[in-house]
Design a protein around this motif. Sequence first.
Motif, PDB file in Angstrom:
ATOM      1  N   GLU A  21       6.535   7.056  11.864  1.00 39.42           N
ATOM      2  CA  GLU A  21       7.358   7.453  10.474  1.00 39.42           C
ATOM      3  C   GLU A  21       6.589   6.654   9.707  1.00 39.42           C
ATOM      4  OE1 GLU A  21      11.922   6.642   9.451  1.00 39.42           O
ATOM      5  OE2 GLU A  21      11.349   6.443  11.440  1.00 39.42           O
ATOM      6  N   TRP A  22       6.524   7.695   7.885  1.00 38.46           N
ATOM      7  CA  TRP A  22       6.642   6.918   6.973  1.00 38.46           C
ATOM      8  C   TRP A  22       7.903   6.336   6.063  1.00 38.46           C
ATOM      9  CZ3 TRP A  22       2.308   5.702   4.732  1.00 38.46           C
ATOM     10  CH2 TRP A  22       2.406   5.729   3.191  1.00 38.46           C
ATOM     11  N   VAL A  23       7.807   4.656   6.155  1.00 41.05           N
ATOM     12  CA  VAL A  23       8.675   4.188   5.346  1.00 41.05           C
ATOM     13  C   VAL A  23       7.757   3.901   3.964  1.00 41.05           C
ATOM     14  CG1 VAL A  23       9.566   2.007   5.636  1.00 41.05           C
ATOM     15  CG2 VAL A  23       9.220   2.954   7.883  1.00 41.05           C
ATOM     16  N   GLU A  24       8.604   4.553   3.406  1.00 33.61           N
ATOM     17  CA  GLU A  24       8.216   4.599   1.708  1.00 33.61           C
ATOM     18  C   GLU A  24       9.031   2.787   1.333  1.00 33.61           C
ATOM     19  OE1 GLU A  24      10.188   7.234  -0.896  1.00 33.61           O
ATOM     20  OE2 GLU A  24       9.304   8.627   0.352  1.00 33.61           O
ATOM     21  N   LEU A  25       8.081   2.390   0.629  1.00 36.46           N
ATOM     22  CA  LEU A  25       8.020   1.014  -0.165  1.00 36.46           C
ATOM     23  C   LEU A  25       7.456   1.125  -1.918  1.00 36.46           C
ATOM     24  CD1 LEU A  25       6.374  -0.816   2.400  1.00 36.46           C
ATOM     25  CD2 LEU A  25       8.465  -1.064   2.323  1.00 36.46           C
ATOM     26  N   ARG A  26       8.009  -0.040  -2.232  1.00 43.58           N
ATOM     27  CA  ARG A  26       7.792  -0.055  -3.766  1.00 43.58           C
ATOM     28  C   ARG A  26       7.270  -1.336  -3.788  1.00 43.58           C
ATOM     29  NH1 ARG A  26      11.028  -1.751  -9.203  1.00 43.58           N
ATOM     30  NH2 ARG A  26       9.501  -2.012 -10.284  1.00 43.58           N
ATOM     31  N   VAL A  27       6.239  -1.655  -3.382  1.00 43.56           N
ATOM     32  CA  VAL A  27       5.857  -3.095  -3.899  1.00 43.56           C
ATOM     33  C   VAL A  27       5.119  -3.380  -5.190  1.00 43.56           C
ATOM     34  CG1 VAL A  27       3.467  -3.856  -2.779  1.00 43.56           C
ATOM     35  CG2 VAL A  27       4.613  -2.559  -1.510  1.00 43.56           C
ATOM     36  N   ASP A  28       5.721  -4.413  -5.343  1.00 45.20           N
ATOM     37  CA  ASP A  28       5.696  -5.604  -7.335  1.00 45.20           C
ATOM     38  C   ASP A  28       4.715  -6.549  -6.924  1.00 45.20           C
ATOM     39  OD1 ASP A  28       6.863  -3.492  -7.906  1.00 45.20           O
ATOM     40  OD2 ASP A  28       8.343  -4.302  -8.111  1.00 45.20           O
ATOM     41  N   THR A  29       4.651  -7.039  -5.555  1.00 44.07           N
ATOM     42  CA  THR A  29       3.970  -8.037  -5.207  1.00 44.07           C
ATOM     43  C   THR A  29       3.726  -8.446  -3.489  1.00 44.07           C
ATOM     44  OG1 THR A  29       5.837  -9.619  -4.817  1.00 44.07           O
ATOM     45  CG2 THR A  29       5.856  -8.975  -7.400  1.00 44.07           C
ATOM     46  N   ILE A  30       2.765  -9.073  -3.628  1.00 44.81           N
ATOM     47  CA  ILE A  30       2.633  -9.419  -2.387  1.00 44.81           C
ATOM     48  C   ILE A  30       2.010 -11.010  -1.747  1.00 44.81           C
ATOM     49  CG2 ILE A  30       0.406  -9.288  -0.799  1.00 44.81           C
ATOM     50  CD1 ILE A  30      -0.700  -7.094  -1.779  1.00 44.81           C
ATOM     51  N   CYS A  31       2.700 -11.308  -0.985  1.00 39.66           N
ATOM     52  CA  CYS A  31       2.478 -13.007  -0.260  1.00 39.66           C
ATOM     53  C   CYS A  31       2.294 -13.359   0.698  1.00 39.66           C
ATOM     54  CB  CYS A  31       3.961 -13.054  -0.489  1.00 39.66           C
ATOM     55  SG  CYS A  31       4.544 -14.757   0.201  1.00 39.66           S
ATOM     56  N   VAL A  32       0.795 -14.472   0.268  1.00 39.53           N
ATOM     57  CA  VAL A  32       0.607 -14.728   1.380  1.00 39.53           C
ATOM     58  C   VAL A  32       0.533 -16.437   1.825  1.00 39.53           C
ATOM     59  CG1 VAL A  32      -2.276 -15.490   2.097  1.00 39.53           C
ATOM     60  CG2 VAL A  32      -1.754 -13.347   0.295  1.00 39.53           C
ATOM     61  N   HIS A  33       0.909 -16.362   2.975  1.00 37.83           N
ATOM     62  CA  HIS A  33       2.044 -17.761   2.912  1.00 37.83           C
ATOM     63  C   HIS A  33       0.761 -18.856   2.877  1.00 37.83           C
ATOM     64  CE1 HIS A  33       6.243 -16.608   4.247  1.00 37.83           C
ATOM     65  NE2 HIS A  33       5.122 -15.237   4.641  1.00 37.83           N
ATOM     66  N   GLY A  34       0.994 -19.087   2.178  1.00 42.97           N
ATOM     67  CA  GLY A  34      -0.335 -20.795   1.879  1.00 42.97           C
ATOM     68  C   GLY A  34      -0.210 -21.805   3.926  1.00 42.97           C
ATOM     69  N   ASP A  35       0.515 -21.728   4.569  1.00 44.14           N
ATOM     70  CA  ASP A  35       0.780 -22.643   5.098  1.00 44.14           C
ATOM     71  C   ASP A  35      -0.280 -22.322   6.825  1.00 44.14           C
ATOM     72  OD1 ASP A  35       2.459 -20.052   6.311  1.00 44.14           O
ATOM     73  OD2 ASP A  35       3.235 -21.867   7.773  1.00 44.14           O
ATOM     74  N   ASN A  36      -1.288 -20.931   6.299  1.00 43.06           N
ATOM     75  CA  ASN A  36      -1.899 -20.297   7.178  1.00 43.06           C
ATOM     76  C   ASN A  36      -2.903 -20.707   6.468  1.00 43.06           C
ATOM     77  OD1 ASN A  36      -4.705 -18.606   7.848  1.00 43.06           O
ATOM     78  ND2 ASN A  36      -3.388 -16.765   8.433  1.00 43.06           N
ATOM     79  N   PRO A  37      -4.647 -21.930   7.456  1.00 44.20           N
ATOM     80  CA  PRO A  37      -5.421 -22.078   7.458  1.00 44.20           C
ATOM     81  C   PRO A  37      -6.700 -21.055   6.001  1.00 44.20           C
ATOM     82  CG  PRO A  37      -5.632 -22.514   9.483  1.00 44.20           C
ATOM     83  CD  PRO A  37      -4.048 -21.370   9.255  1.00 44.20           C
ATOM     84  N   LYS A  38      -6.782 -19.991   6.235  1.00 41.75           N
ATOM     85  CA  LYS A  38      -7.459 -19.097   5.582  1.00 41.75           C
ATOM     86  C   LYS A  38      -6.351 -18.238   4.522  1.00 41.75           C
ATOM     87  CE  LYS A  38     -10.141 -18.159   9.369  1.00 41.75           C
ATOM     88  NZ  LYS A  38     -11.814 -16.710   9.789  1.00 41.75           N
ATOM     89  N   ALA A  39      -5.818 -19.257   3.986  1.00 35.48           N
ATOM     90  CA  ALA A  39      -4.833 -18.121   2.878  1.00 35.48           C
ATOM     91  C   ALA A  39      -5.595 -18.405   2.146  1.00 35.48           C
ATOM     92  CB  ALA A  39      -3.490 -19.195   2.749  1.00 35.48           C
ATOM     93  N   VAL A  40      -6.210 -19.311   1.266  1.00 38.29           N
ATOM     94  CA  VAL A  40      -7.137 -18.603  -0.001  1.00 38.29           C
ATOM     95  C   VAL A  40      -7.806 -17.916   0.526  1.00 38.29           C
ATOM     96  CG1 VAL A  40      -8.561 -20.129  -1.688  1.00 38.29           C
ATOM     97  CG2 VAL A  40      -6.621 -21.023  -0.676  1.00 38.29           C
ATOM     98  N   GLU A  41      -8.758 -17.402   1.157  1.00 30.10           N
ATOM     99  CA  GLU A  41      -9.620 -16.589   1.699  1.00 30.10           C
ATOM    100  C   GLU A  41      -9.369 -14.894   1.785  1.00 30.10           C
ATOM    101  OE1 GLU A  41     -12.618 -15.868   5.892  1.00 30.10           O
ATOM    102  OE2 GLU A  41     -12.023 -18.175   5.155  1.00 30.10           O
ATOM    103  N   ILE A  42      -8.202 -15.044   2.824  1.00 32.61           N
ATOM    104  CA  ILE A  42      -7.204 -13.693   3.139  1.00 32.61           C
ATOM    105  C   ILE A  42      -6.623 -13.650   0.884  1.00 32.61           C
ATOM    106  CG2 ILE A  42      -5.214 -12.952   3.715  1.00 32.61           C
ATOM    107  CD1 ILE A  42      -5.106 -14.714   6.119  1.00 32.61           C
ATOM    108  N   ALA A  43      -6.072 -14.200   0.025  1.00 34.60           N
ATOM    109  CA  ALA A  43      -5.680 -13.719  -1.238  1.00 34.60           C
ATOM    110  C   ALA A  43      -6.862 -13.267  -1.506  1.00 34.60           C
ATOM    111  CB  ALA A  43      -4.736 -15.003  -1.593  1.00 34.60           C
TER     112      ALA A  43
END
Length: 60
Positions: free
Chosen positions: A16-38
Amino acid sequence: VVSMVKDGGVRAINGEWVELRVDTICVHGDNPKAVEIAKHVREVLEREGVKIVPMREIVR
């Protein structure tokens, strides 16, 4: 991520398609690769023509 931002939604696990309005994206800083992911997320979004702006331009 690109689909969420550019297409305004995501495909759920049941197809199913779920509509979203995305204004921001959060990358959790507790992930060791957070900076790389961001950095990667930003690169992909910019390559797809998505304008990245400071939070102060969104929140008023």
